[in-house]
Enzyme design. Structure first.
Site, PDB file in Angstrom:
ATOM      1  N   LYS A 180       0.230 -11.623 -11.940  1.00 19.27           N
ATOM      2  CA  LYS A 180       0.591 -11.072 -13.298  1.00 19.27           C
ATOM      3  C   LYS A 180       1.774 -12.108 -13.747  1.00 19.27           C
ATOM      4  CE  LYS A 180      -0.681  -6.255 -12.496  1.00 19.27           C
ATOM      5  NZ  LYS A 180      -0.163  -4.898 -12.233  1.00 19.27           N
TER       6      LYS A 180
ATOM      7  N   GLY B  96      -3.340   8.495  -4.083  1.00 19.02           N
ATOM      8  CA  GLY B  96      -4.369   7.722  -4.828  1.00 19.02           C
ATOM      9  C   GLY B  96      -3.577   6.318  -5.478  1.00 19.02           C
TER      10      GLY B  96
END
Length: 434
Positions: free
Chosen positions: A207, A189
């Site tokens: 970012k 995941g």
């Protein structure tokens, strides 16, 4: 004095992060009231699929009309965790127009349109907070724009994407190939079904743009950030890195020029020495290394993604914005007074590790060394060995350079490709952190 009228919050988006934000607001309601100085109430939750069961959220709060929720007249703060450019941009603009401060986790939008959003917030006398947009639970935005506001930051280097760090860590620790490590990240995941934004560096670049703007007090957009993904990093690259006492990380590197007249912003894989603090960052963790003139070297470390860590950062911003609402004040906005240009990647000076497949015969090393010299790139070390796959009449030549401009290295590689004795350029990687 405790304020009795609750501050009302509109939650825009209720996925992994949004549902965790709602849960914490509910379970920690009393603590939040004491920390803020007033009750805080979830007044509405805007979603795309109203039929989905959302445990712990009153179905009466669910709406598909986010704009109407913002326009209803009693909302104090909007939390935007939708992601993407639209409709998030339009909704944040609507919030400002209706006197609503905003907390956002939207790195893509802030990297692209942060200046316009900051201007809108300032025009309406409101807050725009976005700690969760950069490094999950790691407090980074606030230290850069508040705690270090009196200092001069010269360099920021960090791992700001947990998915890529997990993949590279597995390649390093187990000897797995890229695809094998990616498959494991997907199964656990950590990686999306389409991992492009992570592995090609788009997430980290967004970012990086946000961090560069804060650190250097100048506007840096996503388009200003040089970006390389990590899909070409191989087990052979890790083997070479280990021989050098290094490992490989996907790094966001933001630097102020020595003369202070410009900045650079880049994202790419790089070898870093095992002695560097970033080398020990494992699994899906993030870490950012900040170099400031007075404070010296600082490192921020922790989980950089996931519902709970990101929600923690969102709730921290919510507390700050609500306190400002009560005080009828606003926190720090955009600081872009320096207006420094962003230099192209060709101006960046660093070291390089170049792996070449060459003909295994006398004179090849001299020819290669001459090519480097002709382009002004000084060689630090050279290692030549026969091909491990047993291919006859070919050798592997690894060259590590001294510091040189990226443009000079690019010219060198282009010239090397034209040599009859060079069969191919197997890999090029920058060496950082020394």
């Amino acid at each position: 004095m405790m304020r009795t009228r609750p501050l009302k919050v509109a939650l825009l988006g209720c996925g992994v992060v949004g549902s965790e934000v709602a849960r914490i607001m509910t379970t920690h309601a009393d603590d939040l009231t004491q920390r803020i100085g007033a009750p805080v109430e979830l007044a509405g939750v805007a979603v795309r699929r109203p039929s989905k069961v959302r445990e712990g959220i009153d179905p009466a709060l669910i709406t598909t009309d986010a704009t109407a929720l913002l326009k209803r007249g009693d909302i104090d703060v909007a939390i935007e965790v939708i992601g993407g450019i639209e409709p998030a941009r339009g909704l944040i603009t609507t919030a400002f127009e209706h006197g609503i401060s905003v907390v956002s986790a939207n790195k893509a939008l802030l990297a692209q349109d942060g200046a316009a959003l900051h201007a809108a917030a300032e025009r309406h006398g409101l807050d725009l907070y976005y700690e969760a947009a950069v490094a999950g639970a790691i407090p980074l935005v606030r230290p850069l724009r508040e705690s270090l506001a009196g200092d001069k930051i010269n360099r920021v280097m960090g791992i700001v994407n947990g998915t890529t760090n997990f993949i590279l860590d597995k390649m390093d620790s187990t000897g797995a190939g890229y695809q094998e490590a990616l498959d494991e990240a997907t199964a656990l995941g950590y990686a999306e079904a389409d991992p492009t934004a992570d592995v090609e560096g788009y997430d980290a670049a967004a970012k990086a743009a946000i961090l560069a703007g804060i650190a250097f007090h100048t506007r840096v957009r996503l388009d200003d950030v040089y970006r390389e993904g990590m899909t070409e990093v191989s087990a052979a690259d890790f083997a070479s890195a280990k021989r050098m006492g290094c490992t490989i990380k996907l790094l966001a590197i933001l630097e102020r020029a020595a003369d202070g007249a410009s900045v650079t912003a880049r994202v790419h894989p790089a070898m870093i020495p095992l002695s560097h603090p970033l080398a020990s960052v494992r699994e899906a963790y993030n870490a950012v290394f900040v170099e400031a003139e007075a404070a010296g070297r600082l490192m921020f470390y922790g989980p950089g993604a996931g519902g709970s860590p990101t929600a923690s950062a969102v709730l921290g911003d919510l507390v700050a914005v609500c306190r400002n609402k009560i005080a009828e004040a606003t926190g720090p906005g955009e600081s872009a007074y320096t207006q420094l240009p962003v230099s192209p990647m060709g101006d960046v000076v660093t070291r390089y590790h170049i792996s070449l497949d060459v003909a295994d015969k006398p004179g090849v090393l001299a020819q290669v060394a001459t090519t480097f010299a002709e382009h002004g790139v000084s060689i630090d070390t050279v290692r030549q060995q026969g091909r491990p796959d047993g291919v006859g009449n070919e050798a592997s030549l690894v060259v590590v350079t001294h510091r040189a401009p990226d443009a000079a290295l690019s010219g060198t590689v282009e010239a090397l490709r034209k040599l009859d004795t060079v069969r191919g350029v197997a890999s090029i990687m920058r060496v950082e952190g020394e």
